[in-house]
Motif scaffolding. Sequence first.
Motif, short mmCIF file in Angstrom:
data_model
loop_
_atom_site.label_atom_id
_atom_site.label_comp_id
_atom_site.label_asym_id
_atom_site.label_seq_id
_atom_site.Cartn_x
_atom_site.Cartn_y
_atom_site.Cartn_z
N GLU A 84 -13.88 -0.73 0.93
CA GLU A 84 -13.90 -0.98 -0.50
C GLU A 84 -14.37 -2.39 -0.85
O GLU A 84 -14.53 -2.73 -2.01
CB GLU A 84 -12.51 -0.75 -1.09
N SER A 123 -5.06 -5.37 6.59
CA SER A 123 -6.37 -5.61 6.00
C SER A 123 -6.76 -7.08 6.23
O SER A 123 -5.90 -7.92 6.47
CB SER A 123 -6.37 -5.29 4.51
N ASP A 173 -9.03 -2.17 1.87
CA ASP A 173 -9.83 -1.69 3.01
C ASP A 173 -11.20 -2.33 3.04
O ASP A 173 -11.79 -2.62 1.98
CB ASP A 173 -10.04 -0.17 2.91
N TYR A 204 -1.30 4.35 0.22
CA TYR A 204 -2.40 3.56 0.78
C TYR A 204 -1.92 2.83 2.04
O TYR A 204 -2.13 1.62 2.20
CB TYR A 204 -2.92 2.56 -0.25
N GLU A 205 -1.29 3.57 2.93
CA GLU A 205 -0.71 2.96 4.12
C GLU A 205 -1.75 2.28 5.00
O GLU A 205 -1.42 1.37 5.77
CB GLU A 205 0.04 4.02 4.94
N GLU A 206 -3.02 2.72 4.90
CA GLU A 206 -4.06 2.09 5.71
C GLU A 206 -4.30 0.64 5.30
O GLU A 206 -4.80 -0.17 6.09
CB GLU A 206 -5.37 2.90 5.61
N ARG A 207 -3.93 0.30 4.07
CA ARG A 207 -4.03 -1.10 3.63
C ARG A 207 -2.90 -1.94 4.20
O ARG A 207 -3.12 -3.03 4.73
CB ARG A 207 -3.99 -1.18 2.11
N GLY A 242 0.81 -1.21 0.00
CA GLY A 242 0.00 0.00 0.00
C GLY A 242 0.85 1.26 0.00
O GLY A 242 0.56 2.23 -0.72
N GLU A 243 1.89 1.23 0.81
CA GLU A 243 2.76 2.40 0.92
C GLU A 243 3.65 2.55 -0.32
O GLU A 243 4.20 1.54 -0.78
CB GLU A 243 3.64 2.24 2.16
N THR A 251 1.01 1.74 -6.25
CA THR A 251 0.85 2.66 -5.13
C THR A 251 0.49 4.05 -5.66
O THR A 251 0.21 4.23 -6.84
CB THR A 251 2.16 2.71 -4.33
N HIS A 252 0.47 5.02 -4.76
CA HIS A 252 0.22 6.40 -5.17
C HIS A 252 1.27 7.30 -4.53
O HIS A 252 1.29 7.46 -3.33
CB HIS A 252 -1.18 6.84 -4.73
#
Length: 419
Positions: free
Chosen positions: A315, A392, A312, A71-74, A67-68, A98-99
Motif C-alpha cells: 500500500e 511493517s 503494508d 489487518y493482522e499483517e500490519r 491492525g488487529e 480496525t476491521h
Amino acid sequence: MNILLKSARILDTQNQSLHGKVRDIWIKNGRIEKIASSVSPEARTKVIERPNLHVSKGWIDSSVSFGEPGYEERETLAHGARVAALSGFTDVVLNPNTHPIPDTSGDIVFINKTAAGKGARVHPMGALTRASAGTDLSEMYDMKKAGAVAFYDFKSPVGQSNLLKIALQYAQGFDALVLSFPMDSSIAATGTVNEGNTSTQLGLKGIPALAEEIQIARDLYILEYTGGKLHIPTISSSGAVALIGEAKKKGLDVTCSVAIHNLYYTDEVLVDFDTNFKVMPPLRTSKDREALRKGLKNGVIDMVTSDHMPIDIEEKRVEFDRAAYGSLGLESSFGILNSIFGPDKTVDLLTAGHKRFGLPAPAIKEGEPVSLSLFNPEGDHLITKESLESTSKNSMYAGRKVKGLVYGSVTGQQVFLKK
C-alpha cells in the motif's frame, strides 16, 4: 519478580527532590519498594544496569494504530504492545480503525483481553459513530463501561454539525471524552499534501490549512454551546494553534495534540515522492512547524503523539496519489523529540495525557505501582529499517540520525528491554 534499577538518573521535573538525582530503584511485586543512593538486592532479583541509564515516569502515546482485528499483517495487538514497551511506552491509546471498527462493547472487550499483559497497556478508543460512518452515534455508554477511554471516528471528520452537538451533550452524562478530526472534507476534497509552493511544484493536489482551521472553529463554537470535553487530535497549522489558544482563554474544556512528524519535517521533504511522508494531516510549512513547537512550549498544545500507523509495503510502494496514509512513529518518538527539545522537555511531553484519557498518572515514589521508561538521552543513534521491531517498515525516519537511545520500560512485574 524483584527488580533493581542500578544507578539510574531520575528525570521528573514535577518532583524536584528526585529530579536529576542518581538512585537505585528497588521494585518488589510490581511496586516501588525503595529509592536510595544504594540498595543491596535480595536473592532472585533481576538487576538492570545500562550505560548512562535514565528513568522517568511511564510514557503515553495518545494516537496509536496497530491492525488487529482485520489487518493482522500490519501489526497484531500483542506484537504492537511489545513494540510500544520496547520503545519506552507504558501506555498507548489505540485508534478505532480496525476491521470491524470497534463500535460495540464486545469489540472493546476483545481488544482489552487480546492485548493484556503483552507489553504496554493498550487503552482502546471506540468509534464515535456506528462503523465511523458519521450518521448515527455508536454505543458510547456501553463501550465506556467496557473500558473505552474516548470516542473518535479515526481521521474522519464529523461532517454533521448537529451530530457533534448531540455527541458532546450525550457524553456529559457519563464523563466521556469526544474527539473530532480537524478537517473540512469539502475543502480538503481529493488533496493529498499541503497546499502551497511544494504541491504546485510537484503537481500534487493540495489541502489548505483553511480546511483544518474552519473545522476547528466550528467545533469550538459547538463546544462553547454544549459544554463537555473535546480533544482535537493531530493539529498541523499555525492557525489551529491560535484558535485553540483563544478557546482555552475562554475556559472551554478543549485539549489537542500534534504528531511528532509535524514538529520535525516540512512539506519540502516530499520532493522525491517518498510515500512514507504521506500522512494525514499533511506535513506543512516551516511557519506552521515553528508555531506548533511554540504551542507546545507555551502550553496551548497539550500533548504529542507518534500517530503510529503500520502500513503494508503493497500500500506504500505505489504512485503517491494512490498510496495509503501513515508512518511508523513509536520507535523513533524519543529520539526525534530529544533532538528538538532536549531530555527534560521531551519527558514532560511524553508523560502528558494520562489524565485527559481518564488514566492514573504514574509516579516515581515508594509504594507506587511501577510504570517507568528507561533510556539514555546522550549519543547519536541511526534509525534503520533493520533496527525496527514493528512488523511493517513504513518509517519516514529510516536513515535519520537522532539523539539518544531507548532501553525499554518496566510496567508492574513486566520488563521489556532491547538487546
